[in-house]
Design an enzyme around this catalytic site. Structure first.
Site, mmCIF file in Angstrom:
data_model
loop_
_atom_site.group_PDB
_atom_site.id
_atom_site.type_symbol
_atom_site.label_atom_id
_atom_site.label_comp_id
_atom_site.label_asym_id
_atom_site.label_seq_id
_atom_site.Cartn_x
_atom_site.Cartn_y
_atom_site.Cartn_z
ATOM 1 N N THR A 212 -68.514 -23.581 101.956
ATOM 2 C CA THR A 212 -66.871 -22.965 101.825
ATOM 3 C C THR A 212 -66.244 -24.226 102.237
ATOM 4 O O THR A 212 -66.634 -25.412 102.603
ATOM 5 C CB THR A 212 -66.991 -21.960 102.996
ATOM 6 O OG1 THR A 212 -67.969 -20.943 102.945
ATOM 7 C CG2 THR A 212 -65.410 -21.691 103.392
ATOM 8 N N ARG A 240 -70.905 -7.835 98.874
ATOM 9 C CA ARG A 240 -70.905 -8.357 100.309
ATOM 10 C C ARG A 240 -69.898 -9.431 100.628
ATOM 11 O O ARG A 240 -69.422 -10.152 99.726
ATOM 12 C CB ARG A 240 -72.258 -9.093 100.780
ATOM 13 C CG ARG A 240 -72.374 -9.852 101.924
ATOM 14 C CD ARG A 240 -71.934 -11.208 101.852
ATOM 15 N NE ARG A 240 -72.131 -12.208 103.192
ATOM 16 C CZ ARG A 240 -71.390 -13.145 103.643
ATOM 17 N NH1 ARG A 240 -70.901 -13.951 102.477
ATOM 18 N NH2 ARG A 240 -71.815 -13.828 104.540
ATOM 19 N N VAL A 241 -69.027 -9.301 101.628
ATOM 20 C CA VAL A 241 -67.851 -10.071 101.893
ATOM 21 C C VAL A 241 -68.299 -10.707 103.567
ATOM 22 O O VAL A 241 -68.646 -10.076 104.255
ATOM 23 C CB VAL A 241 -66.739 -9.145 102.060
ATOM 24 C CG1 VAL A 241 -65.333 -10.182 102.545
ATOM 25 C CG2 VAL A 241 -66.239 -8.543 100.828
ATOM 26 N N GLY A 242 -68.094 -11.934 103.480
ATOM 27 C CA GLY A 242 -68.129 -12.637 104.590
ATOM 28 C C GLY A 242 -67.085 -12.967 105.685
ATOM 29 O O GLY A 242 -66.143 -12.106 105.451
ATOM 30 N N ASP A 243 -66.949 -13.845 106.459
ATOM 31 C CA ASP A 243 -66.096 -14.081 107.334
ATOM 32 C C ASP A 243 -64.693 -14.835 106.792
ATOM 33 O O ASP A 243 -63.697 -14.643 107.351
ATOM 34 C CB ASP A 243 -66.471 -15.029 108.418
ATOM 35 C CG ASP A 243 -66.931 -16.283 108.208
ATOM 36 O OD1 ASP A 243 -67.662 -16.443 107.030
ATOM 37 O OD2 ASP A 243 -66.541 -17.233 108.643
ATOM 38 N N THR A 263 -66.810 -22.233 108.700
ATOM 39 C CA THR A 263 -67.910 -22.153 107.785
ATOM 40 C C THR A 263 -69.273 -21.902 108.352
ATOM 41 O O THR A 263 -69.545 -22.593 109.341
ATOM 42 C CB THR A 263 -67.868 -23.513 106.994
ATOM 43 O OG1 THR A 263 -69.079 -23.420 105.961
ATOM 44 C CG2 THR A 263 -68.103 -24.879 107.703
ATOM 45 N N GLY A 264 -69.931 -21.026 107.728
ATOM 46 C CA GLY A 264 -71.406 -20.987 108.335
ATOM 47 C C GLY A 264 -71.655 -19.386 108.060
ATOM 48 O O GLY A 264 -71.255 -18.987 106.803
ATOM 49 N N HIS A 265 -72.817 -19.159 108.598
ATOM 50 C CA HIS A 265 -73.289 -17.718 108.483
ATOM 51 C C HIS A 265 -72.258 -16.512 108.569
ATOM 52 O O HIS A 265 -72.373 -16.092 109.943
ATOM 53 C CB HIS A 265 -74.545 -17.332 109.199
ATOM 54 C CG HIS A 265 -75.458 -16.249 108.576
ATOM 55 N ND1 HIS A 265 -76.690 -16.517 108.911
ATOM 56 C CD2 HIS A 265 -74.965 -15.222 107.932
ATOM 57 C CE1 HIS A 265 -77.240 -15.221 108.173
ATOM 58 N NE2 HIS A 265 -76.365 -14.435 107.634
ATOM 59 N N GLY A 266 -71.517 -16.188 107.748
ATOM 60 C CA GLY A 266 -70.348 -15.125 107.872
ATOM 61 C C GLY A 266 -70.485 -14.087 108.806
ATOM 62 O O GLY A 266 -69.716 -13.728 109.741
HETATM 63 N N1 ASP Z 1 -68.815 -18.295 105.721
HETATM 64 C C1 ASP Z 1 -69.136 -18.117 104.313
HETATM 65 C C2 ASP Z 1 -69.627 -16.914 104.188
HETATM 66 O O1 ASP Z 1 -70.538 -16.267 105.179
HETATM 67 C C3 ASP Z 1 -70.066 -19.000 103.874
HETATM 68 C C4 ASP Z 1 -70.098 -20.577 104.013
HETATM 69 O O2 ASP Z 1 -69.404 -20.983 105.306
HETATM 70 O O3 ASP Z 1 -70.505 -21.156 103.361
HETATM 71 O O4 ASP Z 1 -69.463 -16.171 103.215
#
Ligand code: ASP
Length: 347
Positions: A212, A240-243, A263-266
């Site tokens: 991201t 699916r929608v992340g953070d 950025t990371g595991h949403g």
């Molecule tokens: N945070 C983003 C998501 O979970 C992914 C990412 O940060 O690369 O959609």
């Protein structure tokens, strides 16, 4: 020394220290931290980014693009532009590059489409806008800004968001614009591979990471802003929608405290309300930006099992990049225009 002289000196000392006349030192500090300070931080994703898996050419490509984006943002701020403009324009550069998982370089969802999410927030007004699951907008961050400025809403999704953005005059592209061979191959590998890890395979690093992009900025008027844009996760299903498009999770800005992009595991970032939590720690516990970011990323999020990181800036121009993964693509620009680029943890 006579007693009367001593008394006189003591009174003079007290008088000097109690008057409102600012001392030179104090004035300089105040000017530097709250009036003339500008600054910017960007990220291009966090994850298992290890030097041993990176070629020098690839590393140089990432650094050059981060520098280009950072320079653009600084130029806008230095010319008196708003933090919102700096955030939007800086993110355009990252969205238009195939290197990052946003815009042109967005990853593929399980259905073979690229479903993009983005959000933006203004610290002065606490106004915010976001789009989720859009498939034909060249620059989703601009769609998020249009939602913020020209609609009564905060978050628009999929077809409706696309229609709104098109009506606002934003550039619509054919969905094939988002095709990149590397990301497409990544989806194929993800479909064949380990189900648990399938969402995170990165074609360039050949490892698990995220990608991201985000930007936080402070302008000459003392206003901060934050923005985030992403393709989400490779092989994601069911829309699916992340953070990233969730205000308070992936993006937050408040002139009282700080501006944050994550950025990371949403899923973890949503559950930990990461971006807002950092701001809340500053607001309610009087913590510094650095301490608040550390607490949330290294303790709270990590203990939940979430990996990733954030970039942040406060109204004094303090710049922070905090992550609990081996690496995070990042660049910081201070008020003098000095750019510091980093990829790995120990640099
Ligand atoms: N945070 C983003 C998501 O979970 C992914 C990412 O940060 O690369 O959609």
């Amino acid at each position: 020394m006579k007693k009367t002289t001593l008394v006189f000196l003591a009174i003079a000392f007290l008088f000097y220290n109690c008057t409102d006349t600012p001392k030179t030192e104090k004035t300089t500090t105040t000017d530097k931290t709250s009036k003339n300070s500008i600054g910017l931080v960007i990220h291009g994703g966090a994850g298992t980014i290890l030097k041993k898996n990176m070629t020098p050419e690839r590393e140089a490509e990432y650094k050059a693009m981060l520098e280009k984006a950072a320079k653009k943002g600084y130029e806008i701020l230095n010319n008196g532009g708003s933090s919102l403009d700096a955030v939007e324009q800086t993110i355009h550069i990252l969205e238009n590059s195939p290197l990052f998982n946003a815009g042109k370089g967005a990853v593929f969802a399980n259905n073979g489409k690229n479903e993009l999410d983005a959000s933006i927030m203004e610290g002065k007004t606490l106004n915010a806008g976001a789009v989720a699951g859009v498939t034909n907008l060249k620059n989703p961050i601009s769609a998020a800004r249009k939602v913020m400025e020209n609609s009564d809403h905060v978050l628009l999704a999929r077809k409706g968001a696309e229609e709104f953005a098109a009506a606002q005059g934003l550039e619509v592209v054919d969905t094939s614009y988002f095709y990149t061979e590397a990301r497409y191959n990544s989806l194929q590998r993800a479909k064949e591979g380990d189900k648990d890890k399938a969402a995170y395979i990165d074609p360039y690093i050949k490892d698990y990471k995220y990608g991201t992009v985000g930007c936080v900025a402070l302008d000459k008027d003392g206003n901060i802003a934050a923005g985030t844009s992403t393709g989400g996760m490779t092989n994601k299903k069911w829309n699916r929608v992340g953070d990233s498009p969730i205000i308070g999770a992936g993006t937050y800005a408040n002139n009282k405290t700080c501006a944050v992009s994550a950025t990371g595991h949403g899923e973890y970032f949503i559950r930990a309300a990461v971006a807002h939590d950092i701001s809340a720690m500053m607001e309610y516990k009087n913590m510094s930006l650095q301490d608040a970011a550390k607490e949330v990323i290294q303790n709270k999020l990590k203990n939940m099992g979430g990996d990733g990181g954030i970039i942040a800036i406060d109204v004094k121009g303090n710049l922070v990049a905090e992550f609990n993964t081996p690496g995070m693509y990042r660049a910081m620009v201070d008020e003098k225009g000095t750019i510091t680029i980093g990829i790995y943890k120990d640099e």
